[in-house]
Write a protein that holds these residues in place. Structure first.
Motif, PDB file in Angstrom:
ATOM      1  N   LEU A 155      -1.967  -2.364  -5.367  1.00  0.00           N
ATOM      2  CA  LEU A 155      -3.210  -2.319  -4.595  1.00  0.00           C
ATOM      3  C   LEU A 155      -3.844  -3.706  -4.483  1.00  0.00           C
ATOM      4  O   LEU A 155      -4.351  -4.078  -3.411  1.00  0.00           O
ATOM      5  CB  LEU A 155      -4.185  -1.313  -5.210  1.00  0.00           C
ATOM      6  CG  LEU A 155      -3.761   0.152  -5.073  1.00  0.00           C
ATOM      7  CD1 LEU A 155      -4.696   1.056  -5.875  1.00  0.00           C
ATOM      8  CD2 LEU A 155      -3.700   0.572  -3.613  1.00  0.00           C
ATOM      9  N   ALA A 203       1.136   4.180  -2.981  1.00  0.00           N
ATOM     10  CA  ALA A 203       1.024   5.621  -2.759  1.00  0.00           C
ATOM     11  C   ALA A 203       2.218   6.364  -3.358  1.00  0.00           C
ATOM     12  O   ALA A 203       2.070   7.475  -3.865  1.00  0.00           O
ATOM     13  CB  ALA A 203       0.911   5.920  -1.269  1.00  0.00           C
ATOM     14  N   ARG A 215       0.320   0.737 -10.270  1.00  0.00           N
ATOM     15  CA  ARG A 215      -0.329   1.014  -8.987  1.00  0.00           C
ATOM     16  C   ARG A 215      -1.430  -0.008  -8.707  1.00  0.00           C
ATOM     17  O   ARG A 215      -1.590  -0.478  -7.587  1.00  0.00           O
ATOM     18  CB  ARG A 215      -0.895   2.432  -9.009  1.00  0.00           C
ATOM     19  CG  ARG A 215      -1.497   2.848  -7.705  1.00  0.00           C
ATOM     20  CD  ARG A 215      -1.823   4.332  -7.735  1.00  0.00           C
ATOM     21  NE  ARG A 215      -2.166   4.784  -6.417  1.00  0.00           N
ATOM     22  CZ  ARG A 215      -3.379   5.187  -6.082  1.00  0.00           C
ATOM     23  NH1 ARG A 215      -4.348   5.211  -6.961  1.00  0.00           N
ATOM     24  NH2 ARG A 215      -3.623   5.588  -4.851  1.00  0.00           N
ATOM     25  N   ARG A 258       4.029   5.281  -5.941  1.00  0.00           N
ATOM     26  CA  ARG A 258       4.026   5.041  -7.392  1.00  0.00           C
ATOM     27  C   ARG A 258       5.426   4.895  -7.988  1.00  0.00           C
ATOM     28  O   ARG A 258       5.858   5.723  -8.791  1.00  0.00           O
ATOM     29  CB  ARG A 258       3.273   6.145  -8.108  1.00  0.00           C
ATOM     30  CG  ARG A 258       1.827   6.210  -7.722  1.00  0.00           C
ATOM     31  CD  ARG A 258       1.153   7.367  -8.429  1.00  0.00           C
ATOM     32  NE  ARG A 258      -0.237   7.418  -8.055  1.00  0.00           N
ATOM     33  CZ  ARG A 258      -1.232   7.428  -8.923  1.00  0.00           C
ATOM     34  NH1 ARG A 258      -0.997   7.391 -10.199  1.00  0.00           N
ATOM     35  NH2 ARG A 258      -2.460   7.467  -8.510  1.00  0.00           N
ATOM     36  N   LEU A 294       0.828  -1.204   0.000  1.00  0.00           N
ATOM     37  CA  LEU A 294       0.000   0.000   0.000  1.00  0.00           C
ATOM     38  C   LEU A 294       0.869   1.264   0.000  1.00  0.00           C
ATOM     39  O   LEU A 294       0.584   2.222  -0.740  1.00  0.00           O
ATOM     40  CB  LEU A 294      -0.918  -0.015   1.222  1.00  0.00           C
ATOM     41  CG  LEU A 294      -2.090   0.931   1.241  1.00  0.00           C
ATOM     42  CD1 LEU A 294      -2.995   0.725   0.040  1.00  0.00           C
ATOM     43  CD2 LEU A 294      -2.869   0.745   2.529  1.00  0.00           C
ATOM     44  N   ALA A 295       1.934   1.262   0.775  1.00  0.00           N
ATOM     45  CA  ALA A 295       2.856   2.405   0.797  1.00  0.00           C
ATOM     46  C   ALA A 295       3.493   2.610  -0.574  1.00  0.00           C
ATOM     47  O   ALA A 295       3.603   3.751  -1.056  1.00  0.00           O
ATOM     48  CB  ALA A 295       3.935   2.187   1.864  1.00  0.00           C
TER      49      ALA A 295
END
Length: 182
Positions: free
Chosen positions: A56, A44, A52, A46, A40-41
């Motif tokens: 996710l 964020a 992405r 990218r 997830l980090a």
């Protein structure tokens, strides 16, 4: 109690690998959650080359695996809905595979991360082979259940750990590069 109905006893019972909702299960769940949080980090941040959407998907899958490890969802579904343990994971595995491929294709700049990313699902798949060996018609095979289940749980944790290692390598590289560029 474990799947055979036996209760772990002694000082090390909280660390038994063949039971759920104990310290060992919490550790396994936290490994999956941590790897999911890393994905997830990265989503964020990218990083260049890694889609992405793939990060996710991996974040959701690893987060779910952590929830499933702690709340034993996969062990309750056969009784609740009358579906096989095997059928339950097929759609999730297909979605996870798509995310895994998306991330893998973007790891070319990080060969060590790519190696860990390759090894992680191997550990998970082998763990599930061990699970199938331990079970017969959704009932544990008593004579081999404990040693095979211990191997299964260790391999699951190893797989989650390796996902985390791969993601930490990329995250560290991305953060170092951004810090150097100001």
């Amino acid at each position: 109690s474990d799947e055979t109905g036996a209760r772990p006893v002694g000082r090390f019972a909280p660390f038994a690998l063949d039971t759920e909702t104990n310290a060992a299960a919490a550790y396994a769940a936290l490994l999956a959650f941590a790897a999911g949080a890393l994905a997830l980090a990265l989503a964020a941040l990218r990083p260049t080359g890694i889609p992405r959407w793939a990060l996710l998907v991996i974040a959701v899958v690893l987060g779910y695996l952590g929830v499933d490890e702690w709340f034993q969802i996969h062990e309750r579904l056969p009784q609740l809905f009358g579906i096989s343990r095997r059928l339950y994971f097929i759609p999730a595995a297909l979605i996870a595979f798509a995310g895994w491929v998306g991330v893998f294709r973007g790891l070319g700049r990080w060969p060590l991360a790519r190696a860990a990313w390759l090894a992680a699902p191997v550990a998970w798949v082998v763990s599930q082979v061990f699970a199938e060996v331990a079970w017969s018609n959704d009932d544990p095979v008593r004579s081999i259940y404990k040693p095979v289940t211990v191997a299964e749980e260790v391999l699951e944790m190893t797989g989650s750990f390796l996902f985390g290692v791969a993601l930490v390598i990329v995250l560290t590289s991305v953060l170092e590069r951004r810090a150097a560029n100001g």
